[in-house]
Design a protein around this motif. Sequence first.
Motif, PDB file in Angstrom:
ATOM      1  N   LEU A 187     -35.886 -28.949 -91.638  1.00  0.00           N
ATOM      2  CA  LEU A 187     -36.787 -27.926 -92.149  1.00  0.00           C
ATOM      3  C   LEU A 187     -37.429 -28.496 -93.409  1.00  0.00           C
ATOM      4  CD1 LEU A 187     -34.390 -24.863 -91.823  1.00  0.00           C
ATOM      5  CD2 LEU A 187     -36.116 -25.640 -90.194  1.00  0.00           C
ATOM      6  N   LEU A 188     -38.739 -28.618 -93.388  1.00  0.00           N
ATOM      7  CA  LEU A 188     -39.460 -29.188 -94.513  1.00  0.00           C
ATOM      8  C   LEU A 188     -40.385 -28.130 -95.084  1.00  0.00           C
ATOM      9  CD1 LEU A 188     -39.707 -31.582 -91.935  1.00  0.00           C
ATOM     10  CD2 LEU A 188     -39.604 -32.787 -94.114  1.00  0.00           C
ATOM     11  N   SER A 205     -40.192 -18.780 -79.325  1.00  0.00           N
ATOM     12  CA  SER A 205     -38.875 -18.615 -78.695  1.00  0.00           C
ATOM     13  C   SER A 205     -38.650 -19.655 -77.606  1.00  0.00           C
ATOM     14  CB  SER A 205     -38.743 -17.218 -78.095  1.00  0.00           C
ATOM     15  OG  SER A 205     -38.844 -16.253 -79.096  1.00  0.00           O
ATOM     16  N   ARG A 206     -39.672 -19.879 -76.797  1.00  0.00           N
ATOM     17  CA  ARG A 206     -39.544 -20.851 -75.700  1.00  0.00           C
ATOM     18  C   ARG A 206     -39.342 -22.265 -76.228  1.00  0.00           C
ATOM     19  NH1 ARG A 206     -44.075 -22.824 -72.756  1.00  0.00           N
ATOM     20  NH2 ARG A 206     -45.189 -21.068 -73.649  1.00  0.00           N
ATOM     21  N   LEU A 207     -40.106 -22.633 -77.255  1.00  0.00           N
ATOM     22  CA  LEU A 207     -39.966 -23.977 -77.829  1.00  0.00           C
ATOM     23  C   LEU A 207     -38.575 -24.175 -78.424  1.00  0.00           C
ATOM     24  CD1 LEU A 207     -43.446 -24.361 -79.556  1.00  0.00           C
ATOM     25  CD2 LEU A 207     -42.622 -25.605 -77.542  1.00  0.00           C
ATOM     26  N   LEU A 208     -38.104 -23.175 -79.149  1.00  0.00           N
ATOM     27  CA  LEU A 208     -36.787 -23.287 -79.766  1.00  0.00           C
ATOM     28  C   LEU A 208     -35.688 -23.342 -78.704  1.00  0.00           C
ATOM     29  CD1 LEU A 208     -35.098 -23.442 -82.307  1.00  0.00           C
ATOM     30  CD2 LEU A 208     -35.166 -20.946 -82.429  1.00  0.00           C
ATOM     31  N   SER A 209     -35.778 -22.503 -77.710  1.00  0.00           N
ATOM     32  CA  SER A 209     -34.719 -22.475 -76.698  1.00  0.00           C
ATOM     33  C   SER A 209     -34.704 -23.738 -75.843  1.00  0.00           C
ATOM     34  CB  SER A 209     -34.830 -21.235 -75.816  1.00  0.00           C
ATOM     35  OG  SER A 209     -35.998 -21.287 -75.036  1.00  0.00           O
ATOM     36  N   ILE A 256     -35.312 -30.600 -83.761  1.00  0.00           N
ATOM     37  CA  ILE A 256     -36.203 -29.499 -84.138  1.00  0.00           C
ATOM     38  C   ILE A 256     -36.726 -29.845 -85.524  1.00  0.00           C
ATOM     39  CG2 ILE A 256     -36.381 -27.039 -84.673  1.00  0.00           C
ATOM     40  CD1 ILE A 256     -33.917 -26.691 -82.763  1.00  0.00           C
ATOM     41  N   ASP A 257     -38.017 -29.990 -85.644  1.00  0.00           N
ATOM     42  CA  ASP A 257     -38.658 -30.281 -86.921  1.00  0.00           C
ATOM     43  C   ASP A 257     -39.632 -29.157 -87.236  1.00  0.00           C
ATOM     44  OD1 ASP A 257     -37.448 -32.861 -87.166  1.00  0.00           O
ATOM     45  OD2 ASP A 257     -38.941 -33.671 -85.793  1.00  0.00           O
ATOM     46  N   VAL A 258     -39.477 -28.550 -88.403  1.00  0.00           N
ATOM     47  CA  VAL A 258     -40.364 -27.475 -88.826  1.00  0.00           C
ATOM     48  C   VAL A 258     -40.957 -27.871 -90.170  1.00  0.00           C
ATOM     49  CG1 VAL A 258     -40.521 -25.031 -89.434  1.00  0.00           C
ATOM     50  CG2 VAL A 258     -38.928 -25.764 -87.646  1.00  0.00           C
ATOM     51  N   LEU A 259     -42.273 -27.906 -90.250  1.00  0.00           N
ATOM     52  CA  LEU A 259     -42.977 -28.232 -91.485  1.00  0.00           C
ATOM     53  C   LEU A 259     -43.875 -27.055 -91.831  1.00  0.00           C
ATOM     54  CD1 LEU A 259     -44.010 -30.124 -93.724  1.00  0.00           C
ATOM     55  CD2 LEU A 259     -45.618 -31.054 -92.047  1.00  0.00           C
ATOM     56  N   VAL A 260     -43.597 -26.407 -92.963  1.00  0.00           N
ATOM     57  CA  VAL A 260     -44.351 -25.232 -93.373  1.00  0.00           C
ATOM     58  C   VAL A 260     -44.537 -25.233 -94.891  1.00  0.00           C
ATOM     59  CG1 VAL A 260     -43.609 -23.752 -91.454  1.00  0.00           C
ATOM     60  CG2 VAL A 260     -42.220 -23.874 -93.508  1.00  0.00           C
ATOM     61  N   TYR A 261     -45.527 -24.488 -95.343  1.00  0.00           N
ATOM     62  CA  TYR A 261     -45.670 -24.293 -96.784  1.00  0.00           C
ATOM     63  C   TYR A 261     -44.516 -23.444 -97.299  1.00  0.00           C
ATOM     64  CZ  TYR A 261     -50.417 -26.115 -97.453  1.00  0.00           C
ATOM     65  OH  TYR A 261     -51.511 -26.911 -97.556  1.00  0.00           O
TER      66      TYR A 261
END
Length: 81
Positions: free
Chosen positions: A63-64, A21-25, A31-36
Amino acid sequence: DESEVVHIYPHRNDIPHELWSRLLSSATARIDVLVYVGMFLTEDPAFVPALREKAAAGARVRLLYGEPTSREVIRRSTDEG
């Protein structure tokens, strides 16, 4: 800008919820999100609306995701049930 590794969490579940939450806010430029798969991100109902708000305010949001049919993603999905 220089970056550095501040902390490493051996497992995603070890990351405190309030940190996400803190990172997003605090994100303003990107904002880069890398997930399976990333299903855990939707456990917080505020996540997607927050991404929309950040993008509307000018942040670059990427979003990756892993290839759904890849061996690694299938194995991870199986591991996580």
